[in-house]
Design a protein around this motif. Structure first.
Motif, PDB file in Angstrom:
ATOM      1  N   PHE A 186      25.407 -14.058  43.007  1.00  0.00           N
ATOM      2  CA  PHE A 186      23.837 -13.650  43.033  1.00  0.00           C
ATOM      3  C   PHE A 186      23.012 -15.034  42.782  1.00  0.00           C
ATOM      4  CE2 PHE A 186      25.746  -9.812  42.314  1.00  0.00           C
ATOM      5  CZ  PHE A 186      25.175  -8.899  43.006  1.00  0.00           C
ATOM      6  N   TYR A 187      22.008 -15.223  43.318  1.00  0.00           N
ATOM      7  CA  TYR A 187      20.874 -16.245  43.296  1.00  0.00           C
ATOM      8  C   TYR A 187      19.587 -15.652  42.667  1.00  0.00           C
ATOM      9  CZ  TYR A 187      24.115 -18.748  46.478  1.00  0.00           C
ATOM     10  OH  TYR A 187      25.304 -19.240  47.245  1.00  0.00           O
ATOM     11  N   HIS A 188      19.111 -16.425  41.829  1.00  0.00           N
ATOM     12  CA  HIS A 188      17.903 -16.203  41.381  1.00  0.00           C
ATOM     13  C   HIS A 188      16.963 -16.740  42.426  1.00  0.00           C
ATOM     14  CE1 HIS A 188      19.191 -14.674  37.429  1.00  0.00           C
ATOM     15  NE2 HIS A 188      20.047 -15.484  37.102  1.00  0.00           N
ATOM     16  N   ILE A 189      15.637 -16.455  42.148  1.00  0.00           N
ATOM     17  CA  ILE A 189      14.660 -16.832  43.174  1.00  0.00           C
ATOM     18  C   ILE A 189      14.671 -18.497  43.443  1.00  0.00           C
ATOM     19  CG2 ILE A 189      12.080 -16.737  43.555  1.00  0.00           C
ATOM     20  CD1 ILE A 189      11.890 -13.976  42.898  1.00  0.00           C
ATOM     21  N   PRO A 190      14.592 -19.014  42.289  1.00  0.00           N
ATOM     22  CA  PRO A 190      14.317 -20.395  42.553  1.00  0.00           C
ATOM     23  C   PRO A 190      15.551 -21.097  43.165  1.00  0.00           C
ATOM     24  CG  PRO A 190      13.943 -19.832  40.252  1.00  0.00           C
ATOM     25  CD  PRO A 190      14.449 -18.522  40.833  1.00  0.00           C
ATOM     26  N   GLU A 191      16.687 -20.735  43.032  1.00  0.00           N
ATOM     27  CA  GLU A 191      18.105 -20.937  43.577  1.00  0.00           C
ATOM     28  C   GLU A 191      18.025 -20.884  45.098  1.00  0.00           C
ATOM     29  OE1 GLU A 191      20.976 -20.860  39.848  1.00  0.00           O
ATOM     30  OE2 GLU A 191      20.833 -18.849  40.936  1.00  0.00           O
ATOM     31  N   VAL A 219      10.555 -10.828  48.381  1.00  0.00           N
ATOM     32  CA  VAL A 219      11.299  -9.905  47.811  1.00  0.00           C
ATOM     33  C   VAL A 219      10.327  -8.705  47.702  1.00  0.00           C
ATOM     34  CG1 VAL A 219      12.235  -9.601  45.235  1.00  0.00           C
ATOM     35  CG2 VAL A 219      12.869 -11.542  46.587  1.00  0.00           C
ATOM     36  N   LYS A 220       9.114  -8.828  47.027  1.00  0.00           N
ATOM     37  CA  LYS A 220       8.192  -7.705  46.666  1.00  0.00           C
ATOM     38  C   LYS A 220       7.821  -7.018  47.985  1.00  0.00           C
ATOM     39  CE  LYS A 220       6.786  -7.248  43.260  1.00  0.00           C
ATOM     40  NZ  LYS A 220       6.972  -6.261  42.281  1.00  0.00           N
ATOM     41  N   SER A 221       7.928  -7.495  48.979  1.00  0.00           N
ATOM     42  CA  SER A 221       7.753  -6.795  50.550  1.00  0.00           C
ATOM     43  C   SER A 221       8.969  -6.101  51.082  1.00  0.00           C
ATOM     44  CB  SER A 221       7.125  -7.680  51.541  1.00  0.00           C
ATOM     45  OG  SER A 221       8.073  -8.688  52.086  1.00  0.00           O
ATOM     46  N   ARG A 268      17.949  -7.255  43.649  1.00  0.00           N
ATOM     47  CA  ARG A 268      18.069  -6.512  42.542  1.00  0.00           C
ATOM     48  C   ARG A 268      17.371  -6.935  41.177  1.00  0.00           C
ATOM     49  NH1 ARG A 268      24.364  -6.742  40.526  1.00  0.00           N
ATOM     50  NH2 ARG A 268      24.108  -8.559  39.308  1.00  0.00           N
ATOM     51  N   LYS A 269      16.662  -6.125  40.467  1.00  0.00           N
ATOM     52  CA  LYS A 269      15.998  -6.671  39.142  1.00  0.00           C
ATOM     53  C   LYS A 269      17.130  -6.799  38.104  1.00  0.00           C
ATOM     54  CE  LYS A 269      11.868  -7.370  37.552  1.00  0.00           C
ATOM     55  NZ  LYS A 269      11.097  -6.238  36.988  1.00  0.00           N
ATOM     56  N   SER A 270      16.957  -7.941  37.709  1.00  0.00           N
ATOM     57  CA  SER A 270      17.722  -8.302  36.233  1.00  0.00           C
ATOM     58  C   SER A 270      16.765  -8.746  35.226  1.00  0.00           C
ATOM     59  CB  SER A 270      18.796  -9.570  36.857  1.00  0.00           C
ATOM     60  OG  SER A 270      19.778  -9.903  35.595  1.00  0.00           O
ATOM     61  N   GLY A 271      16.510  -7.882  34.467  1.00  0.00           N
ATOM     62  CA  GLY A 271      15.769  -8.296  33.090  1.00  0.00           C
ATOM     63  C   GLY A 271      14.478  -8.303  33.878  1.00  0.00           C
ATOM     64  N   LYS A 272      13.826  -9.603  33.752  1.00  0.00           N
ATOM     65  CA  LYS A 272      12.301 -10.115  34.177  1.00  0.00           C
ATOM     66  C   LYS A 272      12.231 -10.858  35.438  1.00  0.00           C
ATOM     67  CE  LYS A 272      10.220 -10.290  29.583  1.00  0.00           C
ATOM     68  NZ  LYS A 272       9.258 -11.015  28.614  1.00  0.00           N
TER      69      LYS A 272
END
Length: 227
Positions: free
Chosen positions: A18-23, A39-41, A47-51
């Protein structure tokens, strides 16, 4: 030392599931804000992971043209009707297409896979072919130059025909590549290979000064024949 660190970072990124948004933004050459909005659209599944949000590597691989199992299956479906003059939907027809879509690329690796599957050792100019595949995804002033999908399909097909990356049977392979590209994006071109050949001939014979008119006609053609 810097090269070693860079290599380690690349290997680490490739091993992640999995990648976070910056990655993900760095991989796709997008801004973090743009990825967050997608992502929001719902354009980018996450998937949500914490904040924060996590985006699967499988999705990133499909977007970037990696030869995943899912992509192979789609390409195999296109290959089944190679050279056929029938309109086949590969099970995609009438499938609901999301309003927001992240267009998947088609890569030379995928094209090589298709050529191998059809038993054709076609020769092509790698640089010219890569340019044809990359141009639909060019960006300028923080927006895509070719959007939506029918514009990407139109410029890709136009360049494939005009620039002739394949040394033989260029039009035939260009049509096949276009169908594969659309298949990867869950779309079917609802027209025959014969009509596509006529379109290819018309593009090939067109004068470059009429580029805009030809492109507009191609966009309309694809839009009217998408399923």
């Amino acid at each position: 030392m810097l090269n070693y660190i860079s290599k380690c970072n690349n290997n680490f990124m490739q091993d992640k599931k999995f990648y976070h948004i910056p990655e993900f933004a760095r991989i796709m050459d997008l801004s973090r804000i743009e990825v967050f909005r997608k992502v929001k659209s719902g354009e980018i599944p996450a998937r949500k992971s914490g904040k924060s949000y996590q985006i699967s590597r499988d999705f990133a691989d499909q977007i970037e043209g990696v030869l995943t199992g899912k992509n192979k299956k789609i390409l195999d479906d296109v290959i089944k009707v190679y050279k056929s003059d029938e309109i086949v939907d590969f099970g995609l027809k009438n499938r609901p297409v999301p309003v927001h879509r992240f267009t998947k690329k088609i890569s030379t690796d995928q094209i090589d896979y298709v050529l191998e599957k059809i038993g054709n050792d076609a020769k092509y100019n790698p640089a010219i072919l890569q340019n044809c595949l990359n141009t639909p995804f060019l960006r300028g002033q923080r927006r895509e130059l070719y959007d939506p999908l029918e514009e990407k399909a139109a410029i890709m097909f136009y360049l494939l025909i005009k620039n002739r990356p394949f040394y033989q049977q260029n039009a035939e392979f260009s049509i096949l590549i276009l169908r594969c590209f659309l298949g990867l994006n869950a779309r079917v071109l609802n027209t025959t290979s014969q009509r596509m050949q006529k379109l290819a001939d018309w593009i090939a014979q067109s004068d470059s000064e009429f580029y805009s008119a030809v492109m507009s006609s191609c966009v309309i053609f694809f839009k009217n024949h998408f399923d």
